[in-house]
Enzyme design. Sequence first.
Site, PDB file in Angstrom:
ATOM      1  N   LYS A  44       0.992  -1.303  -0.030  1.00 46.31           N
ATOM      2  CA  LYS A  44      -0.163   0.034   0.020  1.00 46.31           C
ATOM      3  C   LYS A  44       0.803   1.394   0.002  1.00 46.31           C
ATOM      4  O   LYS A  44       1.977   1.181   0.528  1.00 46.31           O
ATOM      5  CB  LYS A  44      -0.844  -0.264   1.070  1.00 46.31           C
ATOM      6  CG  LYS A  44      -1.747   1.194   1.576  1.00 46.31           C
ATOM      7  CD  LYS A  44      -2.891   1.376   0.597  1.00 46.31           C
ATOM      8  CE  LYS A  44      -3.417   2.841   0.727  1.00 46.31           C
ATOM      9  NZ  LYS A  44      -4.400   3.168  -0.181  1.00 46.31           N
ATOM     10  N   CYS A 128      -1.709  10.301  -6.519  1.00 47.42           N
ATOM     11  CA  CYS A 128      -2.747   9.815  -5.731  1.00 47.42           C
ATOM     12  C   CYS A 128      -3.975  10.992  -5.754  1.00 47.42           C
ATOM     13  O   CYS A 128      -3.290  12.175  -5.349  1.00 47.42           O
ATOM     14  CB  CYS A 128      -2.136   9.644  -4.161  1.00 47.42           C
ATOM     15  SG  CYS A 128      -3.733   9.685  -2.874  1.00 47.42           S
TER      16      CYS A 128
HETATM   17  C1  DHB Z   1      -5.172   6.145  -2.751  1.00 50.71           C
HETATM   18  C2  DHB Z   1      -5.735   6.308  -3.836  1.00 50.71           C
HETATM   19  C3  DHB Z   1      -4.717   6.261  -4.964  1.00 50.71           C
HETATM   20  O1  DHB Z   1      -5.109   6.152  -6.342  1.00 50.71           O
HETATM   21  C4  DHB Z   1      -3.544   6.199  -4.655  1.00 50.71           C
HETATM   22  O2  DHB Z   1      -2.584   6.432  -5.843  1.00 50.71           O
HETATM   23  C5  DHB Z   1      -2.975   6.080  -3.309  1.00 50.71           C
HETATM   24  C6  DHB Z   1      -3.716   6.184  -2.200  1.00 50.71           C
HETATM   25  C7  DHB Z   1      -5.982   6.394  -1.556  1.00 50.71           C
HETATM   26  O3  DHB Z   1      -7.066   6.841  -1.597  1.00 50.71           O
HETATM   27  O4  DHB Z   1      -5.709   5.376  -0.379  1.00 50.71           O
END
Ligand code: DHB
Length: 316
Positions: A44, A128
């Site tokens: 993540k 993000c």
């Molecule tokens: C999140 C969403 C994304 O597309 C990303 O690249 C990183 C984090 C999120 O909402 O956690």
Amino acid sequence: MIETKLGNIFLDKCFMNASGVYCKNLDELLELNNSNNVGAIISKSCTLELRHGNPNPIYWDDGKTVSINSSGLPNHGYNFYIDENLTSKFTKPYFLSISGLCIEDNIKIVEESIKNTQISGIELNLSCPNVIGKPQIGYDFEVMDLILLEVNKIVNIRKNVDKQFNFGLKLPPYFDFSHFDKVANIINKYNIDTITCINSLGNGLVVDYESESVVIKPKGGFGGIGGTVVKPIALANVRKFSELTNCDIIGCGGISNGKDVFEHILCGAKAVQVGTQFYIEGIQVFERLENELLDIMKEKGYNKISDFCGKLNIIN
Ligand code: DHB
């Protein structure tokens, strides 16, 4: 049959998870590591400090075509993802996805992560869309150049002693040719091994017809769009960046079956990441995708990925 290379790293299978889907916790990362059909795993996206993310509901999908998410970067903080007690458990290449909230945070996380020799590489997430008040760096070319300049210097410290280490970027989708050219020119100044195309299509909106309501809570219902609907945009980005850079491209976006994987590779992807369909189907998705890809390759007489990677026909 489906082994591949990303930079100098060998993957026995061309499949990975997309960062964000079932890769926040130890049990999820181990499930990916233990899958026979996954070639490498990615965490993540992490930040300097732990984050709980946005208020629920943060995710919705229609079962296949469209997903929308606005998780808000929930993660345990980068220390969790670079801890040797965690990374020593992995037997596959392990990439750290980094999404610091400012340049200094990104630099700190990269500096610390290159010290762990069990980490195969980083995927710097410049795309993000879901942190309130933080625009996507991938759409601010000046800031992007500045971050890459600094991160490149730090990564080169590790690369000088470890030729295998992989410096990757995750980009948002681009739509205009002039933007593809601008971004590629920046990327080509640095020692970047991979580009993951694409992150979710930022700031979409899904409406529930019956309740006349948005389907997720954060940002008044706005979030990143995924699912098969984004496949043509993903393929265009894979194609363009494979033409304009020497980076290895990781295709991501709209993959729900073997044909989608085949098309990504045909457009130039050397590996693929699966997001929405992994979320919907769970770890079994990778076995199905592998079997479907192998069937297609057999039918078309291809023995390995390089037989068709980037070999898309165009019409003269
Ligand atoms: C999140 C969403 C994304 O597309 C990303 O690249 C990183 C984090 C999120 O909402 O956690």
